[in-house]
Design an enzyme around this catalytic site. Structure first.
Site, short mmCIF file in Angstrom:
data_model
loop_
_atom_site.label_atom_id
_atom_site.label_comp_id
_atom_site.label_asym_id
_atom_site.label_seq_id
_atom_site.Cartn_x
_atom_site.Cartn_y
_atom_site.Cartn_z
N GLY A 143 0.83 -1.20 0.00
CA GLY A 143 0.00 0.00 0.00
C GLY A 143 0.86 1.24 0.00
N GLY A 177 1.26 5.37 2.16
CA GLY A 177 0.79 6.21 3.23
C GLY A 177 1.49 7.54 3.23
CG MET A 195 7.70 7.13 5.17
SD MET A 195 8.41 5.99 6.36
CE MET A 195 10.01 5.71 5.58
N GLY A 196 5.20 7.03 2.38
CA GLY A 196 5.50 6.60 1.02
C GLY A 196 4.94 5.22 0.73
CB VAL A 249 3.94 -0.15 2.55
CG1 VAL A 249 4.38 -1.16 3.59
CG2 VAL A 249 3.70 1.20 3.19
CE LYS A 293 5.64 0.93 7.74
NZ LYS A 293 6.17 -0.37 8.16
CG ASP A 297 -1.05 7.66 13.64
OD1 ASP A 297 -2.20 7.97 14.00
OD2 ASP A 297 -0.78 7.32 12.47
#
Length: 569
Positions: A22, A24, A26-27, A29, A43, A137
């Site tokens: 996927g 997110g 950050m970038g 995965v 990641k 988080d």
């Protein structure tokens, strides 16, 4: 879990990529495999973050601290390269579902399981805080349910992303319903903030809903700061245990160790801590992960050499690796069924194109460095095409209306009502004229035309507007109790097409996705090989359209799991 895109690298460092999990904040995965056979999650930072020197320094510092986190219920960082052209890190991986997916698919957990979950998560937070980190988080999507207990993932990394150049784009990082009041107001954030999030996570586990309900980000943030949590779904025992965790003042919350003392001897230990339905999902994920790994292990390496070596070896051969069960952040809606990688998904490479043809070829990437492969990454060659790994067939297709996410509604009902009145007045005039001009069919035809137009406008004014919800599950279009659901794993790419009143959210479906058919309550039409799903041009006047279009772009960047193509906008 999705097949790799044609533009994805074949390797990152010494890790062979198996599939795309996927994307997110950050970038991207990826599911990957070490040379020794260990399966990990990797990641890779987004290019715009890689260009931020401040992010690199924070990333390096946070990864060093995260490596020192021990404990039984955390997913370890096993490798990282902060100095790569695009920084990356590898974490332990396991095929269990996230808490969010397990509760969404199977309902609230029984009280003994919730207490076991609380014990494991409290111990995980204690280990994280001893290392000098604050998770920042903690949410249901960052808790994995393994056969022997939970795992907390993504600790420490959110701080590296926070305050980076990414936040200047207006993307909201995190899940408001699980933020602490001090996070919401911008006050100092310490370990008590994680305890507040832990309480909210456990309320969700026990009641299938967060303590502050659902709604837009501003509404949720307001409730966290000003409203009392809703604990009505909890038993008296859980209410007394979790209520103090949700105190507005950080000093009034228990520490993780105090919470462990209150829980007592309960622990997630053993194979039967989860309900049978969730244990069955874990078993299925384990089998499917093995199949995917074995299929990808036979794929040719760059240069044509076949990868062999048969069985997977332990991670002891992997440099810097840690022994133990492999756990990491799994895919969100599109990965191992029921898991969520980055709940706030953003495109890691908008110029990417999945294997196979799109009905309309995308424009060339505007990134001048698009053709250059990072130093630590080897670009995937164009040939030969290897067999795709076998992915789980039980990926949930439901896009829940209760999952938090922004909602967009078509407008124009007032204008439609005025237009209907006008059409009926003109139709009445044509009818009167027809009586006075006998034998002339024109007034009669005019009457029918204006009358039908008035009826259509009246129907538009009376019927509720078309609603679009964008969340971590996918896209949900609904009206008057009817709904069309498009999970992210069925989306190849999504974007905003057209200008002005003709602007629309358009979806290009994956090959395995069922066709989207025309319905009277939601007519759709084809556009450049995609399907126009939501008419942004009908959300209001020019100013409202511009505002709503901007909000939709932000929502797709946040939740779209790398499917949003900003070049179409």
């Amino acid at each position: 879990m999705q097949p790799l895109l044609a533009s994805d690298p074949a390797k990152v460092g010494d890790y062979r990529l198996l599939a795309r999990i996927g994307g997110g904040a950050m970038g991207a995965v990826y599911l990957a495999r070490s040379r020794g056979g260990r399966v990990v999650a990797i990641k890779v930072a987004r290019p715009e973050l890689a260009e931020d020197a401040e992010f690199r320094e924070r990333f390096r510092r946070e990864v060093d601290m995260a490596r020192s986190v021990g404990g039984f219920w955390t997913a370890a960082v096993v490798d990282a390269e902060p100095d790569a052209e695009q920084p990356w890190l590898a974490t332990e991986y396991g095929p269990g579902p996230t808490l969010h997916s397990a509760v969404s698919d199977h309902g609230a957990l029984p009280e003994p399981t919730v207490r076991s979950l609380a014990a494991g998560l409290a111990e995980a937070l204690s280990a994280i805080h001893r290392a000098g980190l604050v998770h920042r988080d903690l949410k249901p999507g960052n808790v994995l349910l393994g056969p022997d207990g939970p795992r907390v993932i993504d600790f420490g990394i959110s701080r590296a992303v926070t305050n980076s150049a990414l936040t200047a784009t207006g993307i909201f990082l995190g899940t408001p319903g699980y933020f602490s009041p001090e996070q919401t107001t911008g006050s100092d954030v310490g370990p008590p903030s994680d305890v507040f999030s832990l309480g909210a996570v456990l309320v969700f586990a026990a009641g299938a809903a967060g303590p502050f309900g659902s709604g837009s980000a501003p509404v949720m943030l307001y409730r966290v700061v000003h409203n009392h949590p809703d604990l009505s779904a909890l038993s008296p025992g859980l209410r007394s245990l979790l209520g103090p965790c949700l105190a507005k003042e950080p000093a009034e919350r228990p520490t993780p160790d105090q919470l462990l003392d209150a829980i007592g001897a309960t622990s997630p230990q053993g194979d039967n801590w989860l309900p049978p339905a969730i244990s069955a999902v874990i078993n299925e994920h384990t089998t499917q992960l093995k199949q995917a790994s074995e299929a990808a292990f036979e794929m040719p390496l760059p240069g044509g050499a076949a990868q062999n070596g048969g069985t997977a070896q332990s991670s002891a051969a992997h440099q810097g690796g840690n022994r133990g069960t492999a756990f990491a952040q799994p895919p969100g809606g599109q990965a191992v069924p029921g898991s969520a990688a980055f709940q706030a998904g953003t495109p890691s490479n908008p110029g990417s194109r999945p294997r196979g043809d799109w009905s309309a070829a995308p424009p060339q990437s505007r990134n001048p460095n698009a053709g250059a492969a990072p130093a630590a990454q080897t670009k995937r060659p164009p040939a030969p095409k290897a067999p795709e790994p076998s992915f789980p067939s039980s990926v949930p297709r439901k896009v829940s209306a209760n999952t938090p996410g922004p909602v967009f509604v078509t407008g124009g009902r007032g204008g439609a009502l005025l237009w209907a009145v006008l059409m009926f007045v003109v139709a009445a005039g044509a009818y009167t004229l027809g009586d006075e001009v006998a034998g002339n069919p024109v007034p009669t035809l005019a009457f029918l035309l204006f009358f039908v137009s008035g009826l259509l406008s009246l129907a538009k004014a009376v019927l509720p507007g078309l609603r679009l919800k964008v969340n971590t599950d996918g896209l949900r279009i609904s009206r008057a109790g009817l709904a069309r659901e498009i999970p992210w794993h069925e989306v190849r790419r999504v974007g905003i097409v057209g200008k002005g009143k003709r602007q629309a959210l358009t979806v290009w479906l994956a090959e395995h996705a069922p066709p989207q058919r025309w319905h009277a309550w939601h007519p759709v039409r084809r556009m450049h090989g995609g399907v126009q799903m939501f008419p942004l041009g009908a959300t209001g006047g020019p100013i409202t359209r511009r505002q709503e279009t901007h909000r939709v772009r932000e929502a797709l960047q946040q939740y779209g799991r790398g499917t949003y193509d900003r070049r179409l906008s």
